[in-house]
Design an enzyme around this catalytic site. Structure first.
Site, PDB file in Angstrom:
ATOM      1  N   LYS A   1       0.960  -1.229  -0.008  1.00 28.89           N
ATOM      2  CA  LYS A   1      -0.003   0.084  -0.078  1.00 28.89           C
ATOM      3  C   LYS A   1       0.890   1.164   0.032  1.00 28.89           C
ATOM      4  CE  LYS A   1      -2.764   3.143   2.770  1.00 28.89           C
ATOM      5  NZ  LYS A   1      -2.043   4.145   2.203  1.00 28.89           N
TER       6      LYS A   1
ATOM      7  N   GLY B   1       5.448   3.480  10.833  1.00 36.17           N
ATOM      8  CA  GLY B   1       4.646   4.884  10.842  1.00 36.17           C
ATOM      9  C   GLY B   1       4.179   5.057  12.113  1.00 36.17           C
ATOM     10  N   SER B   2       2.725   5.567  12.176  1.00 34.91           N
ATOM     11  CA  SER B   2       2.334   5.985  13.642  1.00 34.91           C
ATOM     12  C   SER B   2       1.892   4.964  14.686  1.00 34.91           C
ATOM     13  CB  SER B   2       1.294   7.074  13.442  1.00 34.91           C
ATOM     14  OG  SER B   2       0.197   6.529  12.968  1.00 34.91           O
TER      15      SER B   2
ATOM     16  N   GLY C   1      -1.704   4.385  13.822  1.00 39.76           N
ATOM     17  CA  GLY C   1      -1.737   3.481  12.472  1.00 39.76           C
ATOM     18  C   GLY C   1      -1.402   2.091  12.564  1.00 39.76           C
ATOM     19  N   GLY C   2      -0.170   1.816  13.482  1.00 39.95           N
ATOM     20  CA  GLY C   2       0.475   0.544  13.684  1.00 39.95           C
ATOM     21  C   GLY C   2      -0.632  -0.096  14.548  1.00 39.95           C
TER      22      GLY C   2
ATOM     23  N   GLU D   1       6.641  -1.031  13.082  1.00 42.39           N
ATOM     24  CA  GLU D   1       7.486  -0.121  13.780  1.00 42.39           C
ATOM     25  C   GLU D   1       7.020   1.355  14.175  1.00 42.39           C
ATOM     26  OE1 GLU D   1      10.127   3.101  13.296  1.00 42.39           O
ATOM     27  OE2 GLU D   1      11.243   1.910  11.741  1.00 42.39           O
TER      28      GLU D   1
ATOM     29  N   CYS E   1      12.636   8.114  12.678  1.00 41.60           N
ATOM     30  CA  CYS E   1      12.304   7.068  14.179  1.00 41.60           C
ATOM     31  C   CYS E   1      13.431   7.241  14.901  1.00 41.60           C
ATOM     32  CB  CYS E   1      11.715   5.622  13.482  1.00 41.60           C
ATOM     33  SG  CYS E   1      12.634   5.282  12.154  1.00 41.60           S
TER      34      CYS E   1
ATOM     35  N   GLU F   1       5.962  10.408  21.725  1.00 45.65           N
ATOM     36  CA  GLU F   1       6.873  10.941  20.514  1.00 45.65           C
ATOM     37  C   GLU F   1       6.256  12.170  19.892  1.00 45.65           C
ATOM     38  OE1 GLU F   1       8.609   8.690  16.702  1.00 45.65           O
ATOM     39  OE2 GLU F   1       6.459   8.751  16.713  1.00 45.65           O
TER      40      GLU F   1
END
Ligand code: NAP
Length: 532
Positions: free
Chosen positions: A192, A249-250, A253-254, A273, A310, A399
């Site tokens: 994606k 990503g965030s 989202g993860g 991650e 990251c 973060e």
């Protein structure tokens, strides 16, 4: 399904499903030059469930023949992808710079890193220990019971869904580490694309699809889809033909993908991650001997790439005193002079601004960097607080993606250790220590091992070397599975599982574990590593 893949690097605005260019049917998106705020040609349209279905069906069909290819053929395939990317590097770099706002030198380096990763996995395949071959020979005379012949090797999980990351449009995106390691393992991949770099994604997707065709791999080995995460992304992760997920990503989202994968009738692993503030411990001796130098070097790491790493150093921990004062003074001076630089997307810039505001509500501001012209830039920020307030605050431990960091002033070494013990999981933990600090560092190390995937001394966490020994992972929320890494040779292990073969007739055994070691692998035979 429409045209076949053009040889030109002109962008088509289409998805790639099993070697065919396919037009989306949903919302239209475009790459945006974040520096100028201008939309770029062409438009891309989101795919729908039928496109997810087509890509997953093709991946499932490809899985059998693709996993049956030899390691050598897959190694050549990965090398062909790398060569194809290099062949289009001029337009690719131009497009990635335009879509990301990242400097050309950084993107040029990322092309090298991406092709280097692909070639690393080619080398991993040829070296062979990824197969995990081991043999416990039969012991027919063992009493009271004979031992059967048991052999083990690793096989690929099946089709993998990969979510391209916004902050590395090449090295963590369409042909990034997730894709390279999954393809190396023998898993077809459905990517994606990230909306922040659709044109870059198309160019790289075509480089992969061309390699699929040229190397005679099954067409469904690779597909590239565009779509809204909660819709198309979720459909992809919940498709029963997908067997694992790679994501960068965030945290939100993860975690959404972890939840979706866990709720499937057949749950699957998600290697996400997500979020890390990468603590940097400044020990007394190092601060006393080079506090100012450390302050300046810290700002270099903090502001690189608008802090969109990251591994950005979002937290500094030290015992209060003149050494830390010198560090803060040097960092303040360097940060005051740091220019505001574009962020990847206006959304990321808005989240950064909100994160800095939240930090400002709970910590004391040390300094802000120079202000930018528009809303899409990153104005660096440095805050300070004490250990008590830090440990009691979720906001201060969250973060903030961008050039923002927080200094925690501790009363003594015990308080430093207590702060370390209260930290969430991290990708990295950095220690600045002189020789005189080694005793204190030794006290800290066992705690840091339980918190981070990578521990580094006297350096800065930004910049992740790709190799055999690297770990880019760590306990939650740095990742959703601390047992693995998303960078480096061991990333392949995420997409493999072991199978034991008990008393399988010799003629039916896979070559990795056949008698006579036809693949010339290092194998563990009766507990001993051997090439015999
Ligand atoms: P993101 O919002 O997590 O998006 C990453 C990918 O996941 C996108 O393709 C996105 O699709 C998809 N996605 C997001 N939420 C989803 C959901 N609920 N269900 C299914 N798919 C979903 O990350 P981003 O766009 O790269 O950046 C946003 C923030 O993420 C940053 O501000 C930063 O805080 C963090 N970030 C962290 C790292 C890191 O390494 N720690 C790296 C990059 C970003 P859509 O865009 O279509 O929703």
């Amino acid at each position: 399904m429409t045209a076949t893949i053009a040889e030109t690097t002109d962008l088509t605005g289409q998805m790639l499903i099993a070697g065919a260019l396919v037009s989306g049917t949903g919302d239209e998106i475009r790459g945006v030059d974040p520096a100028a705020g201008t939309p770029l040609e062409p438009a891309y349209r989101y795919g729908d469930d039928s496109h997810v279905d087509a890509a997953c069906a093709a991946a499932a069909e490809a899985f059998g023949p693709y996993r049956a290819t030899t390691s050598e053929r897959r190694a050549r395939f990965l090398e062909a992808i790398a060569a194809n990317i290099e062949a289009i590097s001029t337009p690719l770099i131009a497009r990635a710079v335009a879509e990301s706002g990242l400097p050309q030198a950084r993107i040029t380096g990322e092309v090298g890193r991406t092709t280097g990763q692909l070639r690393l996995f080619a080398a991993v395949l040829r070296e062979g220990s990824w197969t995990g071959a081991r043999i416990d020979p039969a012991l027919p005379d063992r009493a009271p019971l004979p031992r059967p012949d048991i052999r083990q090797r690793s096989i690929p999980l099946g089709p993998v869904a990969v979510f391209g990351a916004s902050n590395f449009p090449l090295a963590f995106s369409v042909a990034g580490g997730d894709t390279a390691s999954a393809l190396a393992a023998g898993c077809p991949v459905v990517v994606k694309a990230h909306d922040a770099h659709p044109g870059t994604s198309e160019l790289v997707g075509r480089a992969i699809a061309d390699a699929v065709a040229a190397e005679g791999m099954p067409a469904g080995t690779f597909s590239l889809l565009y779509g809204y995460g909660p819709a198309l992304g979720t459909a992809l992760v919940t498709d029963p033909r997908i067997k694992a997920v790679g994501f960068t990503g965030s945290r939100s989202g993860g975690m959404a993908l972890v939840a979706a994968a866990a709720a499937r009738p057949e749950p699957i692993p998600v290697y996400a991650e997500m979020s890390s503030i990468n603590p940097v411990f400044l020990l007394d001796g190092a601060l006393a001997s080079r506090g100012s130098d450390l302050g300046r070097a810290f700002v270099g790491s903090l502001t690189m790439g608008s802090g969109q790493f990251c591994t950005n150093p979002g937290l500094v921990i030290a015992v209060d005193g003149p050494g830390l004062d010198a560090f803060v003074a040097a960092a303040r001076e360097a940060l005051e002079q740091s220019a505001a630089t574009p962020m990847l997307t206006s959304d990321i810039a808005a989240r950064y601004a909100a994160g800095v505001e939240s930090l400002g509500a709970e910590a004391e501001l040390v300094v802000r960097g120079a202000e930018g012209d528009g809303g899409g830039t990153c104005q660096a920020a440095l805050f300070t607080t004490d250990a008590g307030r830090f440990s009691g605050s979720e906001v201060l431990q969250a973060e903030v993606f961008g050039s923002s960091s927080l200094i925690v002033r501790c009363a003594d070494a015990d308080e430093v250790k207590a702060v370390a013990e209260n930290l969430e999981g991290q990708l990295t933990a950095t220690v600045h220590a002189d020789e005189a600090d080694h005793e204190a560092a030794a006290t800290l190390l066992p705690t840091l091992e339980t918190k981070a995937g990578r521990i580094l001394f006297n350096g800065w966490p930004t910049g992740v070397e790709v190799g055999y020994a690297q770990v880019h992972g760590g306990p939650f929320p740095a990742t959703s599975d601390s047992r693995t890494t998303s960078v480096g040779a061991r990333a392949i292990e995420r997409f493999l599982r072991p199978v034991a073969y008990q008393d399988v007739p010799k003629g039916l055994l896979p070559s990795e574990i056949a008698d006579g070691n036809p693949d010339a692998l290092w194998r563990r035979v009766d507990g001993r590593l051997t090439k015999d």
